[in-house]
Design a protein around this motif. Structure first.
Motif, short mmCIF file in Angstrom:
data_model
loop_
_atom_site.label_atom_id
_atom_site.label_comp_id
_atom_site.label_asym_id
_atom_site.label_seq_id
_atom_site.Cartn_x
_atom_site.Cartn_y
_atom_site.Cartn_z
N MET A 88 0.84 -1.20 0.00
CA MET A 88 0.00 0.00 0.00
C MET A 88 0.86 1.24 0.00
O MET A 88 0.65 2.18 -0.74
CB MET A 88 -0.91 -0.02 1.24
N ALA A 89 1.96 1.15 0.87
CA ALA A 89 2.82 2.32 0.98
C ALA A 89 3.61 2.54 -0.30
O ALA A 89 4.02 3.65 -0.59
CB ALA A 89 3.77 2.17 2.16
N ARG A 90 3.80 1.42 -1.05
CA ARG A 90 4.58 1.56 -2.27
C ARG A 90 3.84 2.39 -3.30
O ARG A 90 4.44 2.88 -4.23
CB ARG A 90 4.88 0.18 -2.84
N HIS A 91 2.53 2.48 -3.15
CA HIS A 91 1.75 3.24 -4.11
C HIS A 91 1.54 4.68 -3.68
O HIS A 91 0.84 5.40 -4.34
CB HIS A 91 0.38 2.57 -4.31
N TRP A 92 2.12 5.03 -2.51
CA TRP A 92 1.97 6.42 -2.07
C TRP A 92 2.84 7.32 -2.95
O TRP A 92 3.93 6.95 -3.36
CB TRP A 92 2.38 6.58 -0.61
N THR A 93 2.31 8.50 -3.16
CA THR A 93 3.10 9.47 -3.91
C THR A 93 4.09 10.15 -2.97
O THR A 93 4.04 9.98 -1.74
CB THR A 93 2.18 10.52 -4.54
N PHE A 94 4.98 10.89 -3.67
CA PHE A 94 5.95 11.62 -2.86
C PHE A 94 5.26 12.59 -1.92
O PHE A 94 5.60 12.68 -0.74
CB PHE A 94 6.90 12.39 -3.77
N GLY A 95 4.26 13.30 -2.43
CA GLY A 95 3.53 14.27 -1.63
C GLY A 95 2.86 13.60 -0.45
O GLY A 95 2.90 14.11 0.68
N GLN A 96 2.27 12.41 -0.73
CA GLN A 96 1.60 11.71 0.36
C GLN A 96 2.60 11.29 1.43
O GLN A 96 2.34 11.41 2.64
CB GLN A 96 0.88 10.48 -0.21
N LYS A 97 3.74 10.77 0.92
CA LYS A 97 4.74 10.33 1.89
C LYS A 97 5.28 11.51 2.68
O LYS A 97 5.37 11.45 3.93
CB LYS A 97 5.88 9.62 1.16
N VAL A 98 5.62 12.58 2.00
CA VAL A 98 6.12 13.76 2.69
C VAL A 98 5.04 14.30 3.62
O VAL A 98 5.29 14.65 4.78
CB VAL A 98 6.57 14.82 1.67
N GLY A 99 3.79 14.32 3.10
CA GLY A 99 2.68 14.80 3.93
C GLY A 99 2.49 13.92 5.14
O GLY A 99 2.26 14.42 6.27
N ALA A 100 2.60 12.58 4.94
CA ALA A 100 2.44 11.67 6.08
C ALA A 100 3.54 11.91 7.10
O ALA A 100 3.29 11.94 8.33
CB ALA A 100 2.47 10.23 5.58
N SER A 101 4.76 12.09 6.60
CA SER A 101 5.87 12.35 7.53
C SER A 101 5.63 13.64 8.29
O SER A 101 5.77 13.69 9.54
CB SER A 101 7.17 12.43 6.74
N PHE A 102 5.28 14.68 7.54
CA PHE A 102 5.01 15.95 8.22
C PHE A 102 3.81 15.82 9.16
O PHE A 102 3.81 16.41 10.26
CB PHE A 102 4.77 17.06 7.19
N ALA A 103 2.82 15.03 8.73
CA ALA A 103 1.66 14.83 9.61
C ALA A 103 2.07 14.14 10.89
O ALA A 103 1.62 14.50 11.99
CB ALA A 103 0.60 14.02 8.87
N LEU A 104 2.96 13.12 10.73
CA LEU A 104 3.45 12.44 11.93
C LEU A 104 4.19 13.41 12.84
O LEU A 104 3.94 13.45 14.07
CB LEU A 104 4.35 11.28 11.51
N ILE A 105 5.06 14.21 12.20
CA ILE A 105 5.84 15.16 13.01
C ILE A 105 4.91 16.20 13.64
O ILE A 105 5.03 16.53 14.83
CB ILE A 105 6.90 15.83 12.12
N VAL A 106 3.95 16.66 12.86
CA VAL A 106 3.01 17.65 13.41
C VAL A 106 2.18 17.04 14.51
O VAL A 106 1.93 17.68 15.55
CB VAL A 106 2.12 18.19 12.26
N ALA A 107 1.77 15.75 14.30
CA ALA A 107 1.00 15.09 15.35
C ALA A 107 1.81 14.99 16.63
O ALA A 107 1.31 15.25 17.74
CB ALA A 107 0.56 13.72 14.87
N LEU A 108 3.07 14.59 16.46
CA LEU A 108 3.94 14.54 17.64
C LEU A 108 4.08 15.92 18.27
O LEU A 108 4.03 16.06 19.51
CB LEU A 108 5.31 13.98 17.24
N ALA A 109 4.24 16.94 17.43
CA ALA A 109 4.38 18.31 17.95
C ALA A 109 3.11 18.75 18.65
O ALA A 109 3.16 19.35 19.75
CB ALA A 109 4.72 19.26 16.82
N VAL A 110 1.98 18.40 18.02
CA VAL A 110 0.70 18.77 18.64
C VAL A 110 0.52 18.05 19.97
O VAL A 110 0.13 18.66 20.98
CB VAL A 110 -0.45 18.44 17.68
N ALA A 111 0.84 16.73 19.93
CA ALA A 111 0.73 15.98 21.20
C ALA A 111 1.64 16.59 22.26
O ALA A 111 1.24 16.78 23.43
CB ALA A 111 1.08 14.52 20.94
#
Lengths: 197, 490
Positions: B1-24
């Motif tokens: 599933m992850a292999r079909h992610w686009t660069f934007g999705q992957k970068v967005g997911a990473s940033f989302a993870l980092i933002v989630a951690l920052a928010v938490a």
């Protein structure tokens, strides 16, 4: 066309001159210088007959065949009130080649003993006596001892007298043998041969 | 599933993870800070205020005592007034303490302070009343020492006890607040650590994934750029060849244009000639009819010739029959002459003259026979010639018939030709018109070919530029690959 007409006119003039010239010649010159021959064809071979040995020439005369006769005897014919046997010169000269029609022409010998039949009468020849020469030894036959040499032709001269003499001799021999061996035969059976003689 | 992610999705997911951690972390920090603040506020607003109020209570007691002493010593009203103010303030502070104290021990001490203060106030009032009575000072002092002194000591003791209690509680609350702040700091630090670790992991994974994918893509881009470069080279070559071909085509089109113009002129001449031919064909109809009539006349003459020839053949046959009779007569005359000659010879000298005559007759018969043969030959030749002539004439008649039929077809064909000539004239005009249009079209094609040739040259230049761009792209892809893959630098 005019050339042909001119040629015919010239020939007619030539005939006229020859006819007139014939009346100017003497009869002694003619008799002394020439020999009259009849050019005939027997089978396919040209021959000649001396007119001195012939009594008459006939054509398309009816010939009545005789039963049981010799091969050379064609039959009987009536000529000038006389019954004559007709002999086939082709058989006599050995020129018969298979079954052929009856010869048209007949000559009667000077003694009116018989008639000789042949296929075709070619011409009446008047040949100089110097042109009559003896037949060569190897080519000479029983009936042709001389040949007539013309400019463009050579014809053996058949001696009619010798032919008829041979026939008479052969007929006599046959008659003798027949009389001895078959005596008692009816006269009707012998009559044609007697008539032929 | 992850292999079909686009660069934007992957970068967005990473940033989302980092933002989630920052928010938490922020939320936790917020609540921790709020808890610390609340704890400090409580320490400051409650415990410290209680301690301050307790100390203020002690200071007011001492101020009241000083005012009481001053009044007792001076009997000045201002000390009494101040004393009353201090008592009011004391009562207010005490009332506030009663409202703020939460512990049982505190409430008990406050109640003790209140009772003891009331006792002290009563005792003080008695002393003051004594003073107002102009009692000796010593009595006053003694009364003071006896009535007020112990109560005041108990009050001080109670206040001291309360101060001590509140000081202890303040320290305990301060310690608790400090502990809470430390726990919050620890939690925030832990969360920060986890966030950093998560960001590092996300960055590592993202870097690795993107590096791999980008490297692959860049490799493909490099390969594609090489292919593009080759294709651009090929395209450049093709464009050059195309330009050359276009030049040749332009030359050919020019020749075609010239030829087309010649065809136009020829078509005009053809149309003119076709019109003249149509006129000639119309005039030829009468000639054809006359020729047809002539052929019919020839046919009749040939029939007459055949009839005459057949009649001539019959006459020749009759001549032959007569000649047979003549020949027969000649033959018989010859036989008679020969026989006469023989008879004359047999007559001796007397028949010699007759022999001459007979010989002449025989000669004549011979000549007649020879002439008869010649005539027969001539007649045969005539008959042969007649037969040949009849056959030739019949053949000629048949040929005439065939010719007549053929001529009829020729006449029909001629009529058809006349019609076709008209059609040809029309077609020639159409050809002329079409050829003119074709010439115009060829001129347009010529212009278009020139444009195409120009476009081919531009394509050639563009292909060269594309080739250069492909080369730059190859270099860029190599640099990019070097950026995303360290091993690519080697």
């Amino acid at each position: 066309m005019s050339g042909t007409a001119h040629s015919l006119t010239r020939r007619a003039a030539e005939l006229r001159r020859a006819f007139d010239r014939s009346f100017a010649e003497t009869a002694a010159d003619q008799a002394r210088a020439y020999e009259d021959l009849l050019a005939i064809t027997v089978g396919d071979v040209p021959y000649a007959l001396r007119m001195a040995e012939i009594a008459s020439l006939h054509v398309d005369r009816p010939v009545t065949p005789l039963p049981g006769s010799a091969p050379e005897l064609l039959g009987l014919t009536g000529l000038r009130g006389a019954m004559l046997p007709v002999y086939d010169l082709r058989v006599i000269l050995g020129r018969a080649q298979g079954p052929t029609r009856t010869p048209r022409w007949l000559v009667v010998d000077a003694q009116a003993r018989a008639a000789l039949a042949f296929d075709r009468f070619d011409a009446h020849l008047r040949v100089g006596r110097e042109r009559l020469v003896p037949q060569r030894a190897h080519a000479a036959s029983q009936y042709a001892q001389e040949v007539a040499r013309m400019d463009d032709d050579v014809r053996p001269i058949v001696s009619v007298a010798s032919v008829l003499d041979a026939i008479v001799t052969a007929t006599k021999d046959t008659k003798t043998i027949s009389h001895e061996e078959h005596e008692g035969h009816s006269a009707a059976q012998r009559q044609p041969k007697d008539a032929a003689l | 599933m992850a292999r079909h992610w686009t660069f934007g999705q992957k970068v967005g997911a990473s940033f989302a993870l980092i933002v989630a951690l920052a928010v938490a972390m922020s939320v936790v920090s917020y609540y921790a800070l709020r808890a610390v603040v609340a704890s400090k506020d409580r320490v400051i607003d409650v415990e410290a205020q209680l301690l301050i109020d307790a100390q203020e209570l002690q200071a007011l007691r001492e101020a009241a005592a000083a005012d009481a002493r001053g009044y007792l010593l001076t009997r000045e009203d201002r000390f009494f007034t101040t004393l009353q103010a201090s008592r009011t303030s004391f009562a207010a502070v005490l009332a506030r303490l009663q409202g703020n104290v939460v512990t049982d021990e505190g409430r008990r001490l406050v109640d003790t302070i209140e009772r003891t203060n009331e006792e002290q106030v009563r005792a003080m009032d008695q002393v003051i009343a004594l003073r107002r009575t102009d009692a000796p000072l010593d009595a006053v002092v003694q009364a003071f020492d006896n009535q007020v002194g112990p109560v005041r000591e108990r009050l001080d003791a109670a206040i001291q006890a309360f101060v001590a209690l509140e000081g202890q509680r303040l320290r305990a609350a301060t310690q608790a607040s400090t502990d809470a702040a430390s726990a919050a700091s620890t939690l925030v630090a832990t969360l920060a650590l986890f966030s950093v670790l998560g960001a590092c992991v996300a960055g590592f994974v993202l870097t690795r994934t993107l590096g791999r994918q980008i490297g692959t893509a860049v490799s493909q881009v490099q390969s594609s750029s090489a292919e593009l470069q080759a294709a651009a080279t090929q395209q450049a070559t093709g464009a050059k060849e195309q330009a050359t071909a276009m030049t040749e085509i332009a030359t050919t089109i020019g020749e075609l244009l010239a030829t087309s113009r010649q065809i136009t002129e020829s078509a005009q001449r053809v149309a003119q000639i076709a019109e003249e031919t149509a006129a000639a064909a119309r005039s030829g109809d009468a000639t054809v009819d006359e020729a047809h009539a002539s052929i019919a006349g020839i046919r009749r003459q040939v029939d007459l010739i055949v009839g005459h020839m057949l009649e001539l053949g019959k006459k020749s046959q009759q001549i032959g029959s007569v000649l047979d009779i003549v020949s027969e007569l000649a033959e018989q005359t010859n036989i008679l002459a020969i026989n006469a000659t023989i008879e004359a010879a047999g007559a001796g000298e007397a028949g010699r003259r007759f022999a001459v005559v007979a010989d002449e007759i025989r000669k004549l018969a011979d000549r007649v026979a020879g002439s008869t043969k010649e005539i027969r030959g001539l007649i045969e030749e005539v008959r042969s010639a007649v037969n040949t002539t009849v056959m030739a004439t019949e053949t000629g008649a048949k040929a005439v018939d065939a010719g007549s039929a053929q001529f009829g077809r020729v006449a029909a064909a001629f009529t058809q030709i006349a019609g076709l000539v008209g059609t040809t004239t029309e077609a020639a005009r159409e050809i002329e018109l079409s050829t003119r249009q074709q010439t115009t079209a060829v001129e347009q094609v010529n212009v278009a070919i020139a444009n195409i040739a120009q476009a081919s040259k531009e394509t050639e230049a563009s292909s060269g530029q594309t080739q250069q761009t492909a080369s730059q792209l190859a270099v860029l892809s190599t640099d990019l690959l070097r950026l995303v893959r360290s091993e690519a630098a080697a």
